[in-house]
Write a protein that holds these residues in place. Structure first.
Motif, PDB file in Angstrom:
ATOM      1  N   SER A 129      33.164  31.135  25.566  1.00 32.75           N
ATOM      2  CA  SER A 129      32.745  32.280  24.999  1.00 32.75           C
ATOM      3  C   SER A 129      31.876  33.264  25.604  1.00 32.75           C
ATOM      4  O   SER A 129      32.058  34.498  25.551  1.00 32.75           O
ATOM      5  CB  SER A 129      31.944  31.869  23.559  1.00 32.75           C
ATOM      6  N   LYS A 130      30.952  32.616  26.556  1.00 33.84           N
ATOM      7  CA  LYS A 130      30.139  33.411  27.193  1.00 33.84           C
ATOM      8  C   LYS A 130      30.630  34.286  28.415  1.00 33.84           C
ATOM      9  O   LYS A 130      30.433  35.479  28.585  1.00 33.84           O
ATOM     10  CB  LYS A 130      29.041  32.367  28.070  1.00 33.84           C
ATOM     11  N   CYS A 131      32.032  33.787  28.776  1.00 38.39           N
ATOM     12  CA  CYS A 131      32.703  34.481  29.677  1.00 38.39           C
ATOM     13  C   CYS A 131      33.280  35.708  29.176  1.00 38.39           C
ATOM     14  O   CYS A 131      33.245  36.906  29.445  1.00 38.39           O
ATOM     15  CB  CYS A 131      33.661  33.765  30.405  1.00 38.39           C
ATOM     16  N   ILE A 132      33.997  35.374  27.992  1.00 36.48           N
ATOM     17  CA  ILE A 132      34.618  36.560  27.085  1.00 36.48           C
ATOM     18  C   ILE A 132      33.694  37.699  26.713  1.00 36.48           C
ATOM     19  O   ILE A 132      33.954  38.778  26.690  1.00 36.48           O
ATOM     20  CB  ILE A 132      35.503  35.880  26.075  1.00 36.48           C
ATOM     21  N   LEU A 133      32.665  37.175  26.324  1.00 35.85           N
ATOM     22  CA  LEU A 133      31.566  38.061  25.695  1.00 35.85           C
ATOM     23  C   LEU A 133      30.891  39.077  26.597  1.00 35.85           C
ATOM     24  O   LEU A 133      30.594  40.269  26.447  1.00 35.85           O
ATOM     25  CB  LEU A 133      30.686  37.202  24.703  1.00 35.85           C
ATOM     26  N   GLY A 134      30.536  38.235  27.663  1.00 36.40           N
ATOM     27  CA  GLY A 134      29.968  38.890  29.158  1.00 36.40           C
ATOM     28  C   GLY A 134      31.164  40.139  29.406  1.00 36.40           C
ATOM     29  O   GLY A 134      30.551  41.261  29.763  1.00 36.40           O
ATOM     30  N   ASP A 150      35.692  32.319  36.139  1.00 44.95           N
ATOM     31  CA  ASP A 150      36.629  32.568  35.087  1.00 44.95           C
ATOM     32  C   ASP A 150      36.846  33.825  34.541  1.00 44.95           C
ATOM     33  O   ASP A 150      37.416  33.905  33.604  1.00 44.95           O
ATOM     34  CB  ASP A 150      36.737  31.436  34.043  1.00 44.95           C
ATOM     35  N   VAL A 151      35.922  34.642  34.845  1.00 47.31           N
ATOM     36  CA  VAL A 151      35.904  36.122  34.437  1.00 47.31           C
ATOM     37  C   VAL A 151      36.064  37.207  35.632  1.00 47.31           C
ATOM     38  O   VAL A 151      34.848  37.077  36.585  1.00 47.31           O
ATOM     39  CB  VAL A 151      34.632  36.318  33.346  1.00 47.31           C
ATOM     40  N   ASN A 152      36.629  38.203  35.441  1.00 42.21           N
ATOM     41  CA  ASN A 152      36.685  39.238  36.543  1.00 42.21           C
ATOM     42  C   ASN A 152      35.989  40.456  35.807  1.00 42.21           C
ATOM     43  O   ASN A 152      36.687  41.439  34.998  1.00 42.21           O
ATOM     44  CB  ASN A 152      38.111  39.572  36.837  1.00 42.21           C
ATOM     45  N   MET A 153      34.653  40.732  36.179  1.00 40.60           N
ATOM     46  CA  MET A 153      34.084  41.865  35.287  1.00 40.60           C
ATOM     47  C   MET A 153      34.231  43.031  36.059  1.00 40.60           C
ATOM     48  O   MET A 153      33.893  43.897  35.380  1.00 40.60           O
ATOM     49  CB  MET A 153      32.370  41.411  35.833  1.00 40.60           C
ATOM     50  N   GLN A 154      35.087  42.914  37.041  1.00 41.84           N
ATOM     51  CA  GLN A 154      35.685  44.564  37.481  1.00 41.84           C
ATOM     52  C   GLN A 154      37.101  44.765  36.880  1.00 41.84           C
ATOM     53  O   GLN A 154      37.471  45.948  37.167  1.00 41.84           O
ATOM     54  CB  GLN A 154      35.811  44.272  39.168  1.00 41.84           C
ATOM     55  N   ALA A 155      37.515  43.858  36.092  1.00 41.72           N
ATOM     56  CA  ALA A 155      38.966  44.301  35.556  1.00 41.72           C
ATOM     57  C   ALA A 155      38.624  45.487  34.569  1.00 41.72           C
ATOM     58  O   ALA A 155      37.587  45.583  33.864  1.00 41.72           O
ATOM     59  CB  ALA A 155      39.320  42.948  34.690  1.00 41.72           C
ATOM     60  N   PRO A 156      39.683  46.292  34.413  1.00 38.64           N
ATOM     61  CA  PRO A 156      39.467  47.383  33.558  1.00 38.64           C
ATOM     62  C   PRO A 156      39.503  46.882  32.182  1.00 38.64           C
ATOM     63  O   PRO A 156      39.819  45.731  31.798  1.00 38.64           O
ATOM     64  CB  PRO A 156      40.598  48.546  33.742  1.00 38.64           C
ATOM     65  N   ARG A 157      39.003  48.035  31.259  1.00 39.90           N
ATOM     66  CA  ARG A 157      39.115  47.720  29.605  1.00 39.90           C
ATOM     67  C   ARG A 157      40.433  47.137  29.186  1.00 39.90           C
ATOM     68  O   ARG A 157      41.467  47.884  29.309  1.00 39.90           O
ATOM     69  CB  ARG A 157      38.463  48.906  29.139  1.00 39.90           C
ATOM     70  N   MET A 158      40.377  45.747  28.711  1.00 42.42           N
ATOM     71  CA  MET A 158      41.622  45.258  28.177  1.00 42.42           C
ATOM     72  C   MET A 158      41.533  45.640  26.523  1.00 42.42           C
ATOM     73  O   MET A 158      42.680  45.683  25.998  1.00 42.42           O
ATOM     74  CB  MET A 158      41.729  44.108  28.390  1.00 42.42           C
ATOM     75  N   TYR A 159      40.391  45.606  25.935  1.00 42.71           N
ATOM     76  CA  TYR A 159      40.217  45.463  24.477  1.00 42.71           C
ATOM     77  C   TYR A 159      39.240  46.395  23.947  1.00 42.71           C
ATOM     78  O   TYR A 159      38.320  46.985  24.684  1.00 42.71           O
ATOM     79  CB  TYR A 159      39.662  44.238  24.172  1.00 42.71           C
ATOM     80  N   THR A 160      39.922  47.158  22.787  1.00 40.02           N
ATOM     81  CA  THR A 160      39.210  48.096  21.954  1.00 40.02           C
ATOM     82  C   THR A 160      37.748  47.588  21.452  1.00 40.02           C
ATOM     83  O   THR A 160      37.687  46.241  21.451  1.00 40.02           O
ATOM     84  CB  THR A 160      40.054  48.858  21.035  1.00 40.02           C
ATOM     85  N   SER A 210      46.220  47.618  29.803  1.00 42.03           N
ATOM     86  CA  SER A 210      45.930  47.168  31.086  1.00 42.03           C
ATOM     87  C   SER A 210      46.729  45.852  31.360  1.00 42.03           C
ATOM     88  O   SER A 210      46.938  45.081  30.556  1.00 42.03           O
ATOM     89  CB  SER A 210      44.336  46.745  31.214  1.00 42.03           C
ATOM     90  N   ILE A 211      47.071  45.606  32.673  1.00 40.03           N
ATOM     91  CA  ILE A 211      47.645  44.479  33.293  1.00 40.03           C
ATOM     92  C   ILE A 211      46.736  43.542  34.115  1.00 40.03           C
ATOM     93  O   ILE A 211      47.259  42.799  34.772  1.00 40.03           O
ATOM     94  CB  ILE A 211      49.010  44.851  33.797  1.00 40.03           C
ATOM     95  N   ASP A 212      45.657  44.115  34.331  1.00 37.13           N
ATOM     96  CA  ASP A 212      44.532  43.477  35.191  1.00 37.13           C
ATOM     97  C   ASP A 212      43.871  42.222  34.504  1.00 37.13           C
ATOM     98  O   ASP A 212      43.433  42.778  33.304  1.00 37.13           O
ATOM     99  CB  ASP A 212      43.688  44.265  35.995  1.00 37.13           C
ATOM    100  N   ALA A 213      44.133  40.976  35.241  1.00 33.55           N
ATOM    101  CA  ALA A 213      43.515  39.864  34.265  1.00 33.55           C
ATOM    102  C   ALA A 213      41.916  39.925  34.071  1.00 33.55           C
ATOM    103  O   ALA A 213      41.243  39.776  35.147  1.00 33.55           O
ATOM    104  CB  ALA A 213      43.926  38.500  34.791  1.00 33.55           C
ATOM    105  N   PRO A 214      41.336  39.897  32.985  1.00 31.41           N
ATOM    106  CA  PRO A 214      39.796  39.865  32.855  1.00 31.41           C
ATOM    107  C   PRO A 214      39.509  38.327  32.981  1.00 31.41           C
ATOM    108  O   PRO A 214      38.394  38.054  33.521  1.00 31.41           O
ATOM    109  CB  PRO A 214      39.379  40.378  31.501  1.00 31.41           C
ATOM    110  N   PHE A 215      40.248  37.466  32.750  1.00 30.57           N
ATOM    111  CA  PHE A 215      40.107  36.027  32.553  1.00 30.57           C
ATOM    112  C   PHE A 215      41.003  35.120  33.517  1.00 30.57           C
ATOM    113  O   PHE A 215      42.342  35.588  33.467  1.00 30.57           O
ATOM    114  CB  PHE A 215      40.105  35.566  31.009  1.00 30.57           C
ATOM    115  N   SER A 216      40.520  34.119  33.906  1.00 32.70           N
ATOM    116  CA  SER A 216      41.551  33.129  34.389  1.00 32.70           C
ATOM    117  C   SER A 216      42.515  32.630  33.564  1.00 32.70           C
ATOM    118  O   SER A 216      42.201  32.456  32.392  1.00 32.70           O
ATOM    119  CB  SER A 216      40.620  31.849  35.131  1.00 32.70           C
ATOM    120  N   ASP A 217      43.630  31.822  33.989  1.00 34.89           N
ATOM    121  CA  ASP A 217      44.626  31.529  33.263  1.00 34.89           C
ATOM    122  C   ASP A 217      44.142  30.151  32.714  1.00 34.89           C
ATOM    123  O   ASP A 217      44.536  29.817  31.558  1.00 34.89           O
ATOM    124  CB  ASP A 217      45.683  31.191  34.008  1.00 34.89           C
TER     125      ASP A 217
END
Length: 340
Positions: free
Chosen positions: A26-31, A79-89, A255-262
């Protein structure tokens, strides 16, 4: 006299281990959400949820250290790519946290009930209170924006009565009329449509971001399963002249750039699978029409198979962290024999 702290039970170790895994995810996703959220009201919700996960990880790490138990690897900044563009509204973020707070309330209540040591029970009781506060905060913002997805309205009952025929439990015979749904059954159909709605968006976003074909196909399969289950439940409601809930506000970008690891996305889906199977079991137990029970049992089996296939992918890529286990006594004996 020296006071000795009672050792943790297997249930308590399992609870803190599971809680650590969930909160590190959750911390990765929320960050990532925090970096992109724009609405001030929703940002305060995301920040509150992020702070809770951070505090939980700190407390759990302290417990592991005090008990001299290895902490899980869980999920980290890798496990999180903070540089990934916006994936979620912003509305997706709010609905996602609203949904996860429900899972949190169920999890913390279970963890609390399995605790024996007072400090462990106190920690999980506080977690339950925090999850409830987060859920209510999300609900209030959704209501203020006119976006709270309400259960169907029906006419108020005018009298009380007892079931006077075994036909009340029927529903499988295609040549006989099914009785109208009762309100308990309606509520469970609604909540399962609601959870599958957000599940379709989560799976779609994970498919967009993954570069591994097997993971992409798995996520798209999950999206399709969720959509099919929505149709099954919606059809039952429509047969009773009740409109199924729908929301166009739970959106993701292109967006097709992954914010999170598989590894993280596969774990996240496994958590949703477990929650879904639990929801279906509870719904089957609460429903009294036999056709509804059959639906839940059949669809639960489909989710269970999907979950099993997901675990196969996790194992194949060495992404599945093993929960704490007991010592294999037979292996100890065999090892002793080889040493003699």
């Amino acid at each position: 006299m020296t006071e000795h702290q009672t050792k943790l039970t297997s249930s308590e170790i399992a609870s803190i281990w599971t809680n650590y895994m969930n909160d590190s995810m959750s911390k990765c996703i929320l960050g990532y959400f925090l970096k992109h959220v724009e609405d001030d009201e929703i940002k305060s919700i995301v920040q509150f949820a992020y702070d809770l996960s951070t505090a939980h990880i700190k407390k759990l790490t302290s417990i592991f250290q005090e008990e001299r138990i290895p902490a899980p690897i869980g999920f980290t900044d890798g496990d999180v790519n903070m540089q990934a563009p916006r994936m979620y509204t912003d509305m997706f973020m709010l609905n996602y946290i609203h949904h996860m707070s429900k899972i949190g309330m169920l999890s913390f209540s279970t963890f609390t009930s399995m605790g024996a040591r007072e400090d462990i029970r106190n920690y999980f009781t506080e977690g339950l209170n925090e999850s409830s506060k987060l859920f209510n905060s999300c609900s209030n913002v959704l209501l203020s924006k006119g976006l709270f997805l309400r259960a169907p309205y029906v006419a108020y009952p005018t009298e009380t009565d007892y079931v006077d025929s075994k036909k009340y439990l029927s529903g499988l015979n295609p040549f006989s009329n099914k009785r109208p749904l009762n309100m308990v059954e309606i509520s469970h159909l609604f909540i399962n449509i609601q959870t599958n709605l957000i599940g379709t968006k989560i799976a779609q976003s994970f498919a967009q971001g993954s570069s591994i074909e097997k993971v992409q196909k798995y996520m798209l399969r999950g999206r399709d399963i969720a959509q099919k289950h929505i149709q099954v439940f919606a059809k039952v409601l429509l047969e009773n002249n009740i409109q199924a809930p729908a929301s166009s506000d739970i959106c993701i970008t292109d967006s097709i750039d992954a914010p999170f690891s598989d590894k993280l996305t596969m774990f996240s889906i496994s958590l949703l699978n477990s929650s879904g199977i639990g929801n279906y079991a509870m719904s089957a137990a609460a429903s009294q029409r036999s056709d509804l029970i059959l639906h839940y049992e059949r669809l639960s089996g489909e989710v269970a198979q999907y979950a099993k296939d997901g675990f196969d992918i996790l194992i194949e890529h060495a992404w599945l962290e093993q929960p704490p286990g007991t010592t294999d006594k037979d292996q100890i004996v065999k090892k002793k024999d080889t040493m003699d």
